[in-house]
Design a protein around this motif. Sequence first.
Motif: not given
Length: 392
Positions: A144, A183, A186
């Motif tokens: 992330f 990701r 994010t």
Amino acid sequence: MTKTLYLTRPQFEAEISRCLNCKNRPCMKACPIGCNPQEFIKLAKDGDFEGAVNSIVSANPMGQTCGLICPDKFCMKSCTRSHIDFPVNIPKVQASIMHEHHNLPGSAPQAKSNGHKIAVIGAGPAGIAACTQLLKNNFAVTLFESTDHIGGALNLIPSNRLPVEVLNKEWSFVKQNPLLETRFNTKVTDINALLAQGFEHVIVASGEPNGIDLNVEGENLAVSYLDFLNHPQKYIATGNVAVIGGGAVAVDCAITAKQNGASFVEMFIRRRVSDMRITNDERQTLLDNGIDLTSMTKIKKISHQNSLLTLYTCKNRFTDGKLEEIPGTTVARPDFELVIKAIGSSAPHFDDTDKIIYAGDCKTGGSTAVEALASGKSAALSIISKYIKKAS
Ligand SMILES: Cc1cc2nc3c(=O)[nH]c(=O)nc-3n(C[C@H](O)[C@H](O)[C@H](O)COP(=O)(O)OP(=O)(O)OC[C@H]3O[C@@H](n4cnc5c(N)ncnc54)[C@H](O)[C@@H]3O)c2cc1C
Ligand code: SF4
């Protein structure tokens, strides 16, 4: 003056011929992530560049980056050659090997998940090293990252020291692993929610995102190094620029301001010039760029006058080893078009739990890329050792 990032062939040959091939490997012991210069230099001397690259990447997923920006306080400081004349320039040798011989990856590797899912927060060096180590051991990893790119604070390093292409090249080897899911854009706000989603562990490698304040009147008139280095084009100043701080980040700010067209750049440093925690190369760059250094100086206030900024400064002295202000020494230093504050960064401190492990600058405080990489790798190894008897 622009320095060349890599050694020419004759410089490379001359540099590796100076290596004494010490059997006790002081350079490897001094490297936070365990790169083995004695080994990769020996392989390069034998013409085995593939072996040299493998030696570097087996220890360090950002070997080219480190070669370009590692300070001289690790491998070079321990080099036995310095007892004879001067140390082998190991970082430059490493960067040159990686630049010439670490080619872009071909087809993606086959990888079968071992069934365990780990989340990593932050795509700076600590997060990248954690991902690399977990992927090597067949963990499924979700990375992330709050921005749309990798590299974290490395992106703030001016491109004449660290071109972004180097970060992208090193990342291309990591991202091709099918067990990695990324990701971007994010921001993780709830770590426990990741555990609830089925991640067995979370490695937090979120860096040190907050610039430290000066706590003086008029502070809001100064630009933080984070804003300045993230958007140097937004802060073009052709007049006088003041940089508050005396570390490596302050040096990058001063050089960037000068390269942006400032006619005069002055660094204000709390301690002595000899106390500045910068490398010989950085000192040389300050000289090459004609940066002024004002040491033993404290900033008391910043004010705005006729569209320019005035710094109110006073002198410091050491009393019983402690830095203190000398009364009656306050002076006004007018006519600065831009004031940049670069006195360090901070992050809230959290302790590791069985499931949540912190790594890199958010754990240790502002450090270096190689220390952040080592910290990310060691966080991953601590997880791997829970599942696999002999972690590699
Ligand atoms: C100007 C400057 C010059 C430097 N020069 C050198 C040098 O010459 N040599 C050297 O070795 N080191 C240097 N450093 C230090 C080095 O860049 C850092 O030590 C290193 O980048 C720290 O790595 P990290 O992975 O711990 O954190 P970072 O690199 O800060 O990465 C953290 C990442 O986490 C992401 N993140 C944060 N919070 C969240 C969240 N909640 N959710 C998702 N993502 C999140 C951030 O966006 C970032 O990408 C320099 C640093 C700066 C600022
Ligand atoms: S990673 Fe950095 S400290 Fe380690 S051997 Fe390479 S250049 Fe030296």
